[in-house]
Design a protein around this motif. Structure first.
Motif, short mmCIF file in Angstrom:
data_model
loop_
_atom_site.label_atom_id
_atom_site.label_comp_id
_atom_site.label_asym_id
_atom_site.label_seq_id
_atom_site.Cartn_x
_atom_site.Cartn_y
_atom_site.Cartn_z
N GLY A 1 -71.62 -41.20 -17.62
CA GLY A 1 -72.03 -40.23 -18.80
C GLY A 1 -72.10 -38.87 -18.66
N MET A 2 -72.36 -38.42 -17.56
CA MET A 2 -72.74 -36.85 -17.16
C MET A 2 -71.08 -36.39 -17.09
N ALA A 3 -70.15 -37.15 -16.29
CA ALA A 3 -68.73 -36.65 -16.30
C ALA A 3 -68.29 -36.70 -17.68
N LEU A 4 -68.40 -37.51 -18.55
CA LEU A 4 -67.81 -37.65 -19.87
C LEU A 4 -68.28 -36.32 -20.92
N ILE A 5 -69.47 -36.04 -20.82
CA ILE A 5 -70.11 -34.92 -21.30
C ILE A 5 -69.22 -33.66 -21.06
N LEU B 1 -59.67 -40.71 -19.89
CA LEU B 1 -59.40 -42.03 -20.49
C LEU B 1 -60.26 -43.20 -19.67
N ALA B 2 -60.01 -43.36 -18.40
CA ALA B 2 -60.54 -44.16 -17.52
C ALA B 2 -62.13 -44.29 -17.63
N ILE B 3 -62.59 -43.07 -17.53
CA ILE B 3 -64.15 -43.15 -17.32
C ILE B 3 -64.79 -43.26 -18.76
N GLY B 4 -64.24 -42.87 -19.68
CA GLY B 4 -64.77 -43.19 -21.12
C GLY B 4 -64.43 -44.69 -21.37
N TYR B 5 -63.43 -45.22 -20.88
CA TYR B 5 -63.21 -46.60 -21.43
C TYR B 5 -63.96 -47.47 -20.73
N THR B 6 -64.15 -47.19 -19.28
CA THR B 6 -64.91 -48.14 -18.35
C THR B 6 -66.32 -48.21 -18.97
N HIS B 7 -66.98 -46.70 -19.04
CA HIS B 7 -68.17 -46.76 -19.62
C HIS B 7 -68.37 -47.35 -20.91
N GLY B 8 -67.73 -47.27 -22.00
CA GLY B 8 -67.82 -48.05 -22.91
C GLY B 8 -67.82 -49.44 -22.86
N LEU B 9 -66.86 -50.37 -22.10
CA LEU B 9 -66.64 -51.34 -21.80
C LEU B 9 -67.92 -52.04 -21.31
N ARG B 10 -68.38 -51.33 -20.08
CA ARG B 10 -69.74 -51.70 -19.53
C ARG B 10 -70.93 -51.54 -20.29
#
Length: 138
Positions: free
Chosen positions: A35-39, A81-90
Motif C-alpha cells: 500500500g505504501m509502495a503503491l502510493i 502493475l504487479a504490486i497494484g494487482y496483487t494488492h487488489g486481489l489479496r
C-alpha cells in the motif's frame, strides 16, 4: 495491566487469534508495505503522465517511442502493475473470506482469483516486455 471487556450474560464472544499462521502474517505485512509502495508509484506515474508531460500530447506512440525506450520505465510500470494487482486481489480475497462462509465457494473463488489474476499479470507483463524497443526520432 491488560484490559478486559465486560460481557453480558448470554452474549456470544468470538475470540480470534492475532495471527493464525506465518503465511497470514506475511500477507498482512505485504498489504501494508505494498500500500505504501503503491502510493509512491502512483504519485510518480501521475506526475510523469499528467504534470511533467502535457496530457494532450500523450499517445500510445509517445509511450512506446519515448517512455518505454528506457528499460527503467518498463520496470517501473511492471512493478506498479504487479504490486497494484496483487494488492487488489489479496484485498478481494480478504473480503470474500469475511463474507462468504461456504468452504466450497471460498475455494472456487480462491482458484478463480489465482488463475485469473495470473493470466492478467501475464498479459500485462507480455505487453510491457513484448512491445518492440524503439528509439525516438528527432
Amino acid at each position: 495491566m491488560a484490559s478486559t471487556a465486560l460481557q453480558k450474560e448470554g452474549e456470544a464472544v468470538r475470540r480470534v487469534p492475532f495471527m493464525v499462521n506465518r503465511a497470514e502474517a506475511l500477507w498482512w505485512a505485504y498489504m501494508r508495505l505494498s500500500g505504501m509502495a503503491l502510493i509512491l508509484l502512483v504519485l510518480g506515474h501521475f506526475a510523469i503522465q499528467h504534470i511533467i508531460n502535457d496530457v494532450h500530447n500523450l499517445s500510445a506512440e509517445w509511450v512506446i517511442e519515448q517512455r518505454w525506450a528506457l528499460a527503467g520505465w518498463r520496470i517501473y510500470d511492471a512493478l506498479m502493475l504487479a504490486i497494484g494487482y496483487t494488492h487488489g486481489l489479496r484485498g478481494l480475497w480478504q473480503v470474500a473470506q469475511d463474507y462468504i462462509h461456504n468452504k466450497t465457494v471460498v475455494l472456487v473463488i480462491k482458484w478463480v482469483l489465482i488463475i485469473g489474476g495470473g493470466l492478467v499479470l501475464l498479459i500485462g507483463a507480455m505487453a510491457l516486455v513484448g512491445t518492440p524497443w524503439r528509439t525516438s526520432t528527432p
